[in-house]
Design a protein around this motif. Structure first.
Motif, PDB file in Angstrom:
ATOM      1  N   UNK A 117      70.321 -39.266  92.528  1.00 40.71           N
ATOM      2  CA  UNK A 117      71.476 -39.779  93.291  1.00 40.71           C
ATOM      3  C   UNK A 117      72.780 -39.712  92.515  1.00 40.71           C
ATOM      4  N   UNK A 118      72.725 -39.830  91.187  1.00 41.08           N
ATOM      5  CA  UNK A 118      73.950 -39.746  90.388  1.00 41.08           C
ATOM      6  C   UNK A 118      74.577 -38.367  90.519  1.00 41.08           C
ATOM      7  N   UNK A 119      73.762 -37.336  90.523  1.00 40.64           N
ATOM      8  CA  UNK A 119      74.283 -35.981  90.652  1.00 40.64           C
ATOM      9  C   UNK A 119      74.870 -35.762  92.043  1.00 40.64           C
ATOM     10  N   UNK A 120      74.197 -36.256  93.066  1.00 35.22           N
ATOM     11  CA  UNK A 120      74.721 -36.105  94.432  1.00 35.22           C
ATOM     12  C   UNK A 120      76.057 -36.829  94.581  1.00 35.22           C
ATOM     13  N   UNK A 121      76.149 -38.024  94.015  1.00 32.76           N
ATOM     14  CA  UNK A 121      77.375 -38.797  94.132  1.00 32.76           C
ATOM     15  C   UNK A 121      78.535 -38.110  93.419  1.00 32.76           C
ATOM     16  N   UNK A 122      78.277 -37.549  92.242  1.00 40.09           N
ATOM     17  CA  UNK A 122      79.347 -36.857  91.523  1.00 40.09           C
ATOM     18  C   UNK A 122      79.806 -35.621  92.285  1.00 40.09           C
ATOM     19  N   UNK A 123      78.869 -34.880  92.844  1.00 42.80           N
ATOM     20  CA  UNK A 123      79.257 -33.687  93.615  1.00 42.80           C
ATOM     21  C   UNK A 123      80.132 -34.076  94.798  1.00 42.80           C
ATOM     22  N   UNK A 124      79.793 -35.176  95.451  1.00 44.55           N
ATOM     23  CA  UNK A 124      80.584 -35.630  96.589  1.00 44.55           C
ATOM     24  C   UNK A 124      81.980 -36.048  96.158  1.00 44.55           C
ATOM     25  N   UNK A 125      82.075 -36.797  95.061  1.00 44.31           N
ATOM     26  CA  UNK A 125      83.385 -37.245  94.588  1.00 44.31           C
ATOM     27  C   UNK A 125      84.233 -36.079  94.105  1.00 44.31           C
ATOM     28  N   UNK A 126      83.625 -35.158  93.385  1.00 47.31           N
ATOM     29  CA  UNK A 126      84.380 -34.049  92.810  1.00 47.31           C
ATOM     30  C   UNK A 126      84.914 -33.107  93.879  1.00 47.31           C
ATOM     31  N   UNK A 127      84.210 -33.031  95.021  1.00 45.47           N
ATOM     32  CA  UNK A 127      84.711 -32.184  96.107  1.00 45.47           C
ATOM     33  C   UNK A 127      85.882 -32.835  96.832  1.00 45.47           C
ATOM     34  N   UNK A 128      85.920 -34.176  96.828  1.00 42.96           N
ATOM     35  CA  UNK A 128      86.945 -34.878  97.605  1.00 42.96           C
ATOM     36  C   UNK A 128      88.148 -35.313  96.769  1.00 42.96           C
ATOM     37  N   UNK A 129      87.943 -35.527  95.475  1.00 40.81           N
ATOM     38  CA  UNK A 129      89.010 -36.072  94.631  1.00 40.81           C
ATOM     39  C   UNK A 129      89.610 -34.952  93.793  1.00 40.81           C
ATOM     40  N   UNK A 130      90.887 -34.678  93.923  1.00 40.22           N
ATOM     41  CA  UNK A 130      91.502 -33.617  93.108  1.00 40.22           C
ATOM     42  C   UNK A 130      91.707 -34.081  91.670  1.00 40.22           C
ATOM     43  N   UNK A 131      91.696 -33.116  90.772  1.00 40.46           N
ATOM     44  CA  UNK A 131      91.967 -33.345  89.345  1.00 40.46           C
ATOM     45  C   UNK A 131      91.008 -34.351  88.720  1.00 40.46           C
ATOM     46  N   UNK A 132      89.830 -34.502  89.317  1.00 37.80           N
ATOM     47  CA  UNK A 132      88.847 -35.398  88.719  1.00 37.80           C
ATOM     48  C   UNK A 132      88.183 -34.756  87.506  1.00 37.80           C
ATOM     49  N   UNK A 133      88.008 -33.450  87.550  1.00 38.53           N
ATOM     50  CA  UNK A 133      87.313 -32.721  86.492  1.00 38.53           C
ATOM     51  C   UNK A 133      88.168 -31.545  86.067  1.00 38.53           C
TER      52      UNK A 133
END
Length: 326
Positions: A117-133
């Motif tokens: 679930x941690x990996x799924x959550x990060x993928x979701x956040x990284x697709x929606x939040x700009x300049x996160x990574x």
């Protein structure tokens, strides 16, 4: 399963990979391998020159070999991530899943056997939040940060579950039967196991972050992010300790109710044994059949002996009731 992510305007973009040719022209920042097949490992070896051994994410690896750096600059980190079990599936309980990270040429490779679930959550956040990574090290730090948040959410779930147990066991005038106590003990045992796994998980995350900070691989901003994650993890330790204390209290209280139920049963037998002792004595005396007993020749001798036995039973129960022993 092979998941390849590239950066586009500060967002993670997942690329469809069907063969080795579709991987050749990509410049990924994160390559996630979930139970990779030998063919997928071959694609990675051909494109990046990285050979992934079959035992890269084994659980029985030596603790001292979980964090190290190769001579060619590859950084190897093996860390545990929490996976909550499915209560509806038999034998499925919360557990820690080992993930192997390899940082090579500014590309993060992660290898694990199950979807987390941690990996799924990060993928979701990284697709929606700009300049996160911004780079591969950011991906690794955000995974650990998300893992700490996920552990905090799990601790909140333990709080809620223990509150339900407290309501069923500790409420006033509660009829805590053995069946209710057994359900409470089972729930407490599950939450204790989960709390222990969370504590182990955050301890492992703390070790991984400490290794990254000591290896001087982080820039100033990433170093501060790692320190903030460590502070968040430290705040979770006090919660796990409190939950352990609460679990022990509920366990003792539930076992105490079980002992009370058993004591009530033993008390019934004890009172019955004491109450039936006088009529047993009277029956024994009359059963001796002595020659000189006035009741033998008395017309009402037999009813008198029965009444005397009944009175000897009622009197102890009346006395015990008056004393509050019943």
């Amino acid at each position: 399963m092979l998941n390849v992510f590239t950066l586009a305007n500060g967002r993670l973009v997942q690329q469809e990979i069907d063969n080795a040719a579709s991987l050749a022209d990509l410049q990924p920042v994160w390559v996630d391998l979930e139970s990779p097949t030998p063919e997928e490992k071959g694609w990675i070896a051909g494109r990046f020159g990285l050979v992934i051994p079959d035992d890269v994410a084994d659980e029985d690896i030596e603790e001292s070999a979980r964090f190290y750096e190769e001579d060619n600059g590859e950084l190897h980190i093996r860390s545990d991530f929490l996976l909550e079990g499915d209560d509806d599936a038999e034998g499925m309980t919360a557990r820690n899943v080992r993930v192997a990270f390899i940082l090579r040429d500014n590309v993060l490779f992660s290898v694990h056997a199950e979807d987390l679930p941690v990996f799924r959550l990060l993928r979701l956040r990284a697709r929606r939040t700009p300049a996160l990574i911004e780079d591969a090290k950011d991906v690794l730090l955000k995974l650990f940060d998300t893992d700490a948040e996920y552990s905090a959410d799990m601790l909140e779930g333990i709080y809620d579950s223990l509150e339900e147990v407290s309501t069923s066991v500790l409420r006033l005038n509660a009829n805590v039967t053995d069946a209710v106590a057994a359900e409470a003990l089972a729930a407490i045992a599950r939450e204790e196991d989960l709390n222990g796994r969370i504590r182990r998980n955050v301890m492992d995350t703390r070790r991984a972050l400490s290794f990254m900070m000591r290896s001087r691989m982080l820039n100033a901003e990433q170093f501060e992010d790692a320190r903030q994650i460590l502070r968040d993890i430290d705040s979770l330790d006090s919660h796990t300790v409190f939950l352990f204390d609460k679990i022990n209290f509920l366990m003792d209280a539930t076992v105490g109710f079980i002992n009370l139920n058993q004591s009530r049963i033993i008390k019934i037998f004890s009172v019955a044994a004491v109450a039936l002792l006088p009529p047993t004595l009277i029956a024994s005396i009359y059963g001796m059949n002595f020659e000189h007993m006035p009741e033998l020749s008395w017309r009402f001798g037999y009813p008198f002996s029965l009444a005397l036995m009944a009175l000897s039973v009622v009197t102890p129960f009346w006395y015990f009731k008056r004393k509050g022993w019943l």
